[in-house]
Design a protein around this motif. Sequence first.
Motif, mmCIF file in Angstrom:
data_model
loop_
_atom_site.group_PDB
_atom_site.id
_atom_site.type_symbol
_atom_site.label_atom_id
_atom_site.label_comp_id
_atom_site.label_asym_id
_atom_site.label_seq_id
_atom_site.Cartn_x
_atom_site.Cartn_y
_atom_site.Cartn_z
ATOM 1 N N ASP A 141 2.306 -11.302 -13.329
ATOM 2 C CA ASP A 141 2.091 -10.159 -12.438
ATOM 3 C C ASP A 141 1.021 -9.227 -12.995
ATOM 4 O O ASP A 141 0.332 -8.540 -12.235
ATOM 5 C CB ASP A 141 3.395 -9.394 -12.228
ATOM 6 N N ASN A 142 0.863 -9.224 -14.317
ATOM 7 C CA ASN A 142 -0.201 -8.411 -14.927
ATOM 8 C C ASN A 142 -1.581 -8.881 -14.487
ATOM 9 O O ASN A 142 -2.507 -8.075 -14.360
ATOM 10 C CB ASN A 142 -0.097 -8.457 -16.453
ATOM 11 N N VAL A 143 -1.725 -10.192 -14.256
ATOM 12 C CA VAL A 143 -3.001 -10.736 -13.785
ATOM 13 C C VAL A 143 -3.323 -10.192 -12.400
ATOM 14 O O VAL A 143 -4.447 -9.758 -12.123
ATOM 15 C CB VAL A 143 -2.960 -12.282 -13.754
ATOM 16 N N VAL A 144 -2.318 -10.191 -11.524
ATOM 17 C CA VAL A 144 -2.510 -9.667 -10.168
ATOM 18 C C VAL A 144 -2.823 -8.177 -10.212
ATOM 19 O O VAL A 144 -3.709 -7.689 -9.502
ATOM 20 C CB VAL A 144 -1.265 -9.935 -9.304
ATOM 21 N N ASP A 145 -2.116 -7.440 -11.059
ATOM 22 C CA ASP A 145 -2.366 -6.000 -11.180
ATOM 23 C C ASP A 145 -3.786 -5.726 -11.688
ATOM 24 O O ASP A 145 -4.458 -4.808 -11.211
ATOM 25 C CB ASP A 145 -1.349 -5.362 -12.129
ATOM 26 N N ASP A 146 -4.229 -6.518 -12.654
ATOM 27 C CA ASP A 146 -5.590 -6.350 -13.178
ATOM 28 C C ASP A 146 -6.626 -6.641 -12.103
ATOM 29 O O ASP A 146 -7.648 -5.942 -12.003
ATOM 30 C CB ASP A 146 -5.812 -7.264 -14.388
ATOM 31 N N LEU A 147 -6.369 -7.673 -11.291
ATOM 32 C CA LEU A 147 -7.297 -7.999 -10.206
ATOM 33 C C LEU A 147 -7.316 -6.882 -9.165
ATOM 34 O O LEU A 147 -8.375 -6.537 -8.628
ATOM 35 C CB LEU A 147 -6.896 -9.324 -9.545
ATOM 36 N N PHE A 148 -6.163 -6.300 -8.898
ATOM 37 C CA PHE A 148 -6.122 -5.177 -7.954
ATOM 38 C C PHE A 148 -6.952 -4.007 -8.474
ATOM 39 O O PHE A 148 -7.720 -3.390 -7.727
ATOM 40 C CB PHE A 148 -4.686 -4.727 -7.697
ATOM 41 N N ASP A 149 -6.810 -3.700 -9.760
ATOM 42 C CA ASP A 149 -7.590 -2.613 -10.346
ATOM 43 C C ASP A 149 -9.086 -2.907 -10.250
ATOM 44 O O ASP A 149 -9.897 -2.007 -9.985
ATOM 45 C CB ASP A 149 -7.197 -2.408 -11.811
ATOM 46 N N LYS A 150 -9.440 -4.177 -10.447
ATOM 47 C CA LYS A 150 -10.845 -4.570 -10.362
ATOM 48 C C LYS A 150 -11.360 -4.408 -8.931
ATOM 49 O O LYS A 150 -12.463 -3.877 -8.691
ATOM 50 C CB LYS A 150 -11.002 -6.014 -10.828
ATOM 51 N N VAL A 151 -10.574 -4.873 -7.955
ATOM 52 C CA VAL A 151 -10.958 -4.738 -6.549
ATOM 53 C C VAL A 151 -11.089 -3.261 -6.183
ATOM 54 O O VAL A 151 -12.033 -2.853 -5.504
ATOM 55 C CB VAL A 151 -9.919 -5.419 -5.636
ATOM 56 N N LYS A 152 -10.157 -2.451 -6.650
ATOM 57 C CA LYS A 152 -10.192 -1.019 -6.346
ATOM 58 C C LYS A 152 -11.481 -0.383 -6.873
ATOM 59 O O LYS A 152 -12.130 0.397 -6.163
ATOM 60 C CB LYS A 152 -8.961 -0.340 -6.943
ATOM 61 N N ARG A 153 -11.853 -0.724 -8.113
ATOM 62 C CA ARG A 153 -13.097 -0.172 -8.678
ATOM 63 C C ARG A 153 -14.310 -0.646 -7.882
ATOM 64 O O ARG A 153 -15.235 0.146 -7.606
ATOM 65 C CB ARG A 153 -13.228 -0.587 -10.143
ATOM 66 N N GLU A 154 -14.309 -1.916 -7.507
ATOM 67 C CA GLU A 154 -15.427 -2.461 -6.730
ATOM 68 C C GLU A 154 -15.562 -1.747 -5.390
ATOM 69 O O GLU A 154 -16.683 -1.414 -4.954
ATOM 70 C CB GLU A 154 -15.213 -3.963 -6.496
ATOM 71 N N ALA A 210 -17.334 2.680 5.201
ATOM 72 C CA ALA A 210 -16.191 3.196 4.433
ATOM 73 C C ALA A 210 -14.856 2.794 5.039
ATOM 74 O O ALA A 210 -13.913 2.442 4.320
ATOM 75 C CB ALA A 210 -16.281 4.717 4.322
ATOM 76 N N GLU A 211 -14.758 2.819 6.364
ATOM 77 C CA GLU A 211 -13.478 2.495 6.999
ATOM 78 C C GLU A 211 -13.080 1.046 6.747
ATOM 79 O O GLU A 211 -11.924 0.759 6.398
ATOM 80 C CB GLU A 211 -13.555 2.758 8.507
ATOM 81 N N ALA A 212 -14.030 0.123 6.893
ATOM 82 C CA ALA A 212 -13.736 -1.291 6.641
ATOM 83 C C ALA A 212 -13.411 -1.527 5.177
ATOM 84 O O ALA A 212 -12.530 -2.334 4.844
ATOM 85 C CB ALA A 212 -14.930 -2.154 7.049
ATOM 86 N N LEU A 213 -14.080 -0.822 4.303
ATOM 87 C CA LEU A 213 -13.815 -0.970 2.874
ATOM 88 C C LEU A 213 -12.436 -0.432 2.508
ATOM 89 O O LEU A 213 -11.747 -1.011 1.657
ATOM 90 C CB LEU A 213 -14.903 -0.246 2.070
ATOM 91 N N MET A 214 -12.006 0.625 3.160
ATOM 92 C CA MET A 214 -10.659 1.141 2.944
ATOM 93 C C MET A 214 -9.612 0.156 3.463
ATOM 94 O O MET A 214 -8.539 -0.020 2.863
ATOM 95 C CB MET A 214 -10.494 2.504 3.620
ATOM 96 N N ASP A 215 -9.925 -0.495 4.583
ATOM 97 C CA ASP A 215 -9.021 -1.525 5.098
ATOM 98 C C ASP A 215 -8.895 -2.675 4.103
ATOM 99 O O ASP A 215 -7.807 -3.230 3.907
ATOM 100 C CB ASP A 215 -9.537 -2.064 6.437
ATOM 101 N N LEU A 216 -10.010 -3.023 3.472
ATOM 102 C CA LEU A 216 -9.984 -4.092 2.476
ATOM 103 C C LEU A 216 -9.148 -3.683 1.267
ATOM 104 O O LEU A 216 -8.430 -4.513 0.687
ATOM 105 C CB LEU A 216 -11.413 -4.433 2.047
ATOM 106 N N LEU A 217 -9.223 -2.415 0.901
ATOM 107 C CA LEU A 217 -8.382 -1.921 -0.189
ATOM 108 C C LEU A 217 -6.900 -2.014 0.195
ATOM 109 O O LEU A 217 -6.054 -2.348 -0.641
ATOM 110 C CB LEU A 217 -8.748 -0.475 -0.514
ATOM 111 N N MET A 218 -6.603 -1.751 1.461
ATOM 112 C CA MET A 218 -5.228 -1.877 1.932
ATOM 113 C C MET A 218 -4.757 -3.325 1.817
ATOM 114 O O MET A 218 -3.618 -3.599 1.415
ATOM 115 C CB MET A 218 -5.136 -1.405 3.381
ATOM 116 N N ILE A 219 -5.628 -4.264 2.155
ATOM 117 C CA ILE A 219 -5.288 -5.682 2.044
ATOM 118 C C ILE A 219 -5.017 -6.048 0.585
ATOM 119 O O ILE A 219 -4.062 -6.777 0.278
ATOM 120 C CB ILE A 219 -6.421 -6.555 2.628
ATOM 121 N N ALA A 220 -5.847 -5.533 -0.300
ATOM 122 C CA ALA A 220 -5.629 -5.784 -1.729
ATOM 123 C C ALA A 220 -4.267 -5.249 -2.166
ATOM 124 O O ALA A 220 -3.569 -5.874 -2.978
ATOM 125 C CB ALA A 220 -6.744 -5.147 -2.550
ATOM 126 N N LYS A 221 -3.892 -4.103 -1.608
ATOM 127 C CA LYS A 221 -2.587 -3.529 -1.958
ATOM 128 C C LYS A 221 -1.452 -4.395 -1.427
ATOM 129 O O LYS A 221 -0.421 -4.558 -2.094
ATOM 130 C CB LYS A 221 -2.476 -2.099 -1.422
#
Length: 228
Positions: free
Chosen positions: A151-164, A176-187
């Motif tokens: 699960d740490n791997v998934v959490d690290d990938l989420f942090d990476k996606v969030k920074r990107e 910005a709106e589409a990028l926020m939607d993508l962040l929601m998908i990552a979550k």
Amino acid sequence: MRNKFDRQLSLLNTELVTMGALCEEAITNAVAYLTDNEESSKILCLDADRQIDEKERDIETLCLKLILQQQPVAKDLRIVSAALKMISDMERIGDQASDIVEIAPYVAKKGTLSETHIREMAEATIKMVSESVESFVQMNLDIAYLVMDYDNVVDDLFDKVKRELIKSIAERQDDAEALMDLLMIAKYLERIGDHAENIAEWVIYSITGEHRKSSKNKEDDFSRGGMK
């Protein structure tokens, strides 16, 4: 009586494997729809979610029969109780895959997917779901502990996606709106990983009788804001 119980327990394992496979299918097709925006991927994801809901009801009925008719004790009761908890997490996985499908068209239009590690996140969560169910069927503590650690791997990938995505939002405010939607998908994917970790925790309980909880706090700003 024991032979009958063992047969029903074997059926329970088979049904859980089927439900786990449906979860993998739902996630895979949700991400495929995000990538190709093909209606067939959306239909397959939503159909898998529907079947997951049906399996949850079937397995719940089977577990209740095992408890009421066979009156299992000690380890057998822990196994059945853990299965009841696991199917709740698997049902949530199906729901979150469907949530991804709902958001996907808005993201695909902006072509933002290739800029992030979303695909890697999806692959990692599918691995967690598959191996968490496998750990139950095999009654394998080692696999369950590996799932929890992964699960740490998934959490690290989420942090990476969030920074990107934060970087992309700053540079491309029109998207910005589409990028926020993508962040929601990552979550959503990160939460799927949490559910797979929960399944592994219940496997550990079914074998040892002890609860091993993750040290991280899973109640974050996203979940408090109403995300499933």
